[in-house]
Motif scaffolding. Structure first.
Motif, PDB file in Angstrom:
ATOM      1  N   GLY A  70       0.791  -1.227   0.000  1.00 44.96           N
ATOM      2  CA  GLY A  70       0.000   0.000   0.000  1.00 44.96           C
ATOM      3  C   GLY A  70       0.819   1.271   0.000  1.00 44.96           C
ATOM      4  N   SER A  71       2.116   1.164  -0.282  1.00 42.82           N
ATOM      5  CA  SER A  71       2.967   2.347  -0.303  1.00 42.82           C
ATOM      6  C   SER A  71       2.765   3.120  -1.605  1.00 42.82           C
ATOM      7  CB  SER A  71       4.437   1.946  -0.172  1.00 42.82           C
ATOM      8  OG  SER A  71       5.276   3.059  -0.361  1.00 42.82           O
ATOM      9  N   GLU A  72       2.825   4.442  -1.513  1.00 47.74           N
ATOM     10  CA  GLU A  72       2.736   5.287  -2.700  1.00 47.74           C
ATOM     11  C   GLU A  72       4.110   5.487  -3.341  1.00 47.74           C
ATOM     12  OE1 GLU A  72       0.847   8.910  -1.630  1.00 47.74           O
ATOM     13  OE2 GLU A  72      -1.056   7.972  -1.100  1.00 47.74           O
ATOM     14  N   SER A  77       7.437  -0.049  -5.566  1.00 52.09           N
ATOM     15  CA  SER A  77       6.805  -0.812  -6.646  1.00 52.09           C
ATOM     16  C   SER A  77       7.816  -1.340  -7.647  1.00 52.09           C
ATOM     17  CB  SER A  77       5.794   0.089  -7.375  1.00 52.09           C
ATOM     18  OG  SER A  77       4.787   0.548  -6.499  1.00 52.09           O
ATOM     19  N   ALA A  78       8.904  -0.598  -7.835  1.00 56.07           N
ATOM     20  CA  ALA A  78       9.866  -0.943  -8.876  1.00 56.07           C
ATOM     21  C   ALA A  78      10.957  -1.888  -8.415  1.00 56.07           C
ATOM     22  CB  ALA A  78      10.497   0.331  -9.436  1.00 56.07           C
ATOM     23  N   ALA A  79      11.162  -2.015  -7.106  1.00 61.28           N
ATOM     24  CA  ALA A  79      12.302  -2.759  -6.570  1.00 61.28           C
ATOM     25  C   ALA A  79      11.966  -4.222  -6.314  1.00 61.28           C
ATOM     26  CB  ALA A  79      12.784  -2.113  -5.287  1.00 61.28           C
ATOM     27  N   THR A  80      12.936  -5.089  -6.569  1.00 61.72           N
ATOM     28  CA  THR A  80      12.838  -6.507  -6.249  1.00 61.72           C
ATOM     29  C   THR A  80      14.063  -6.901  -5.437  1.00 61.72           C
ATOM     30  OG1 THR A  80      11.659  -6.976  -8.314  1.00 61.72           O
ATOM     31  CG2 THR A  80      12.675  -8.841  -7.157  1.00 61.72           C
ATOM     32  N   LEU A  81      13.823  -7.489  -4.259  1.00 65.49           N
ATOM     33  CA  LEU A  81      14.905  -7.877  -3.357  1.00 65.49           C
ATOM     34  C   LEU A  81      15.246  -9.346  -3.508  1.00 65.49           C
ATOM     35  CD1 LEU A  81      13.712  -6.112  -0.077  1.00 65.49           C
ATOM     36  CD2 LEU A  81      15.692  -5.478  -1.460  1.00 65.49           C
ATOM     37  N   GLU A 102      16.272  14.654  -6.365  1.00 65.09           N
ATOM     38  CA  GLU A 102      16.767  14.603  -4.998  1.00 65.09           C
ATOM     39  C   GLU A 102      16.952  13.170  -4.498  1.00 65.09           C
ATOM     40  OE1 GLU A 102      12.268  14.625  -4.825  1.00 65.09           O
ATOM     41  OE2 GLU A 102      13.874  15.547  -6.003  1.00 65.09           O
ATOM     42  N   GLY A 103      16.735  12.181  -5.388  1.00 69.50           N
ATOM     43  CA  GLY A 103      16.821  10.797  -4.970  1.00 69.50           C
ATOM     44  C   GLY A 103      15.566  10.379  -4.215  1.00 69.50           C
ATOM     45  N   GLU A 104      15.511   9.126  -3.837  1.00 64.27           N
ATOM     46  CA  GLU A 104      14.367   8.608  -3.081  1.00 64.27           C
ATOM     47  C   GLU A 104      14.852   7.583  -2.064  1.00 64.27           C
ATOM     48  OE1 GLU A 104       9.980   6.450  -3.704  1.00 64.27           O
ATOM     49  OE2 GLU A 104      11.253   6.883  -5.445  1.00 64.27           O
ATOM     50  N   VAL A 105      14.219   7.590  -0.899  1.00 67.97           N
ATOM     51  CA  VAL A 105      14.511   6.627   0.167  1.00 67.97           C
ATOM     52  C   VAL A 105      13.210   5.938   0.540  1.00 67.97           C
ATOM     53  CG1 VAL A 105      15.472   6.275   2.476  1.00 67.97           C
ATOM     54  CG2 VAL A 105      16.323   8.146   1.045  1.00 67.97           C
ATOM     55  N   ALA A 106      13.240   4.612   0.632  1.00 67.86           N
ATOM     56  CA  ALA A 106      12.012   3.901   0.967  1.00 67.86           C
ATOM     57  C   ALA A 106      12.308   2.602   1.684  1.00 67.86           C
ATOM     58  CB  ALA A 106      11.198   3.616  -0.297  1.00 67.86           C
ATOM     59  N   THR A 107      11.455   2.262   2.649  1.00 67.90           N
ATOM     60  CA  THR A 107      11.510   0.960   3.303  1.00 67.90           C
ATOM     61  C   THR A 107      10.841  -0.055   2.390  1.00 67.90           C
ATOM     62  OG1 THR A 107      11.445   1.938   5.508  1.00 67.90           O
ATOM     63  CG2 THR A 107      10.811  -0.364   5.324  1.00 67.90           C
ATOM     64  N   LEU A 108      11.532  -1.154   2.097  1.00 67.62           N
ATOM     65  CA  LEU A 108      11.020  -2.155   1.165  1.00 67.62           C
ATOM     66  C   LEU A 108      10.356  -3.324   1.871  1.00 67.62           C
ATOM     67  CD1 LEU A 108      14.031  -2.218  -1.323  1.00 67.62           C
ATOM     68  CD2 LEU A 108      11.986  -0.778  -1.386  1.00 67.62           C
TER      69      LEU A 108
END
Length: 336
Positions: A70-72, A77-81, A102-108
């Motif tokens: 449910g993250s915006e 959405s684009a990352a695969t771990l 500015e880059g992006e930081v997100a908890t996956l």
């Protein structure tokens, strides 16, 4: 006079977005929130630096990492771990993803390990790759360390996250967009920062510390082996002066040697017969916590793991070293 070796380093993630974007200062040093410089180059690998080697593994008590739903965030959405917990993670990002200026930081994903509390020290594994073709820019070959502070993740604050959590940072990388993924694999809490030991305990170095003279340290046969997660503290001679607090500025005589081979890397004695002066809020955490509660006049041996030494500065020559210090507290200069 003080030593640059003892100055406290930055929290790695606190400079991740800036450093990975290539915004470190010209001298390569970064500044901590306390205002003290970090010796060596930027605490975070740049997009132009490759560190070859075998990815690290680390014992972790996290068993799962639950994907964020449910993250915006477009990055989520684009990352695969990939990769098991406790192993330097892999990451791919859909090539259609566009890195913001500015880059992006997100908890996956969110780990099921202990919560990171302010003032603790987190252990992490990390990898950086280009987004277009996955070219490896950096891979952790040993765990790194970062201080835990309150605030927002994109400002480097980790308090409230959990062991096992994986998060990512995207950055422009001089026109070749890249991503760096971090896994939080362990946490060292303040109640585990210091373990008191005795001179006679097995596996510890021996020290000859004549009064008023430079001490010598002899490592045990086969090298130093200590299992304490924090500082191992051995009082060699107890003083009878004032009790030292973390907020004090002190003068001290000291010798520092590598735990791996006993080689000296720093000493007040090399600068003459006068003690060096340090604010205990501005030196490595092994000193801050290891000297707290001791009396002026005390001579102590501190065995400091990388987490409380220079582990937060991977470029430091001492980043992976267990440090052995012999310190004589000469006086308290300013007490707070």
């Amino acid at each position: 006079m003080s030593s640059t070796f003892l100055r406290r380093g930055t929290a790695l993630v606190a400079v991740a977005v800036l450093a990975l974007a290539g915004c470190s200062d010209d001298g390569g040093n970064t500044s901590s929130s306390s205002g003290y410089e970090t010796p060596g180059a930027s605490a975070t690998p740049s997009g132009n630096t490759a560190t070859p080697g075998v990815p690290a593994t680390f014992a972790t008590n996290a068993t799962t990492c639950t994907p964020v739903e449910g993250s915006e965030s477009k990055l989520v959405s684009a990352a695969t771990l990939g990769g098991d917990l406790g192993t330097t993670p892999t990451i791919t990002v859909d090539a259609s993803y566009e890195v913001p200026d500015e880059g992006e930081v997100a908890t996956l994903c969110t780990g099921d390990g202990p919560v990171l509390e302010e003032g603790s020290v987190a252990t992490y594994l990390s990898r950086a790759v280009t987004i277009a073709d996955g070219t490896e820019l950096y891979v952790a070959t040993a765990p790194g360390y970062m201080s835990v502070a309150k605030g927002e993740l994109d400002q480097g604050a980790l308090a409230g996250l959990t062991v096992g959590t994986r998060f990512a940072v995207t950055f422009a990388n001089d026109g070749t967009p890249a991503v760096q993924v971090f896994e939080l694999v362990d946490v060292l809490t303040q109640d585990k920062f210091v373990t008191d030991a005795k001179v006679s305990d097995a596996g510890l170095p021996t020290v000859d510390a004549p009064q008023g003279k430079k001490p010598t340290v002899t490592l045990p046969e086969g090298g130093l082996a200590t299992t304490a997660p924090g500082v191992t503290r051995v009082v060699l001679e107890e003083g009878d002066g004032d009790v030292v607090k973390q907020t004090d500025t002190i003068k001290a005589f000291y010798l520092g040697v590598n735990g791996s081979d006993g080689e000296e890397f720093d000493s007040s004695w090399t600068r003459g017969d006068e003690p060096s002066e340090f604010p205990l809020t501005g030196v490595i955490q092994g000193w801050t916590h290891g000297l707290e509660g001791l009396k002026v006049g005390t001579t102590v041996m501190l065995i400091i793991p990388p987490a409380l030494g220079y582990g937060a500065s991977p470029s430091s020559e001492l980043a992976t070293e267990t440090l052995v210090f012999v310190v004589t507290i000469d006086s308290v200069v300013a007490a707070e």
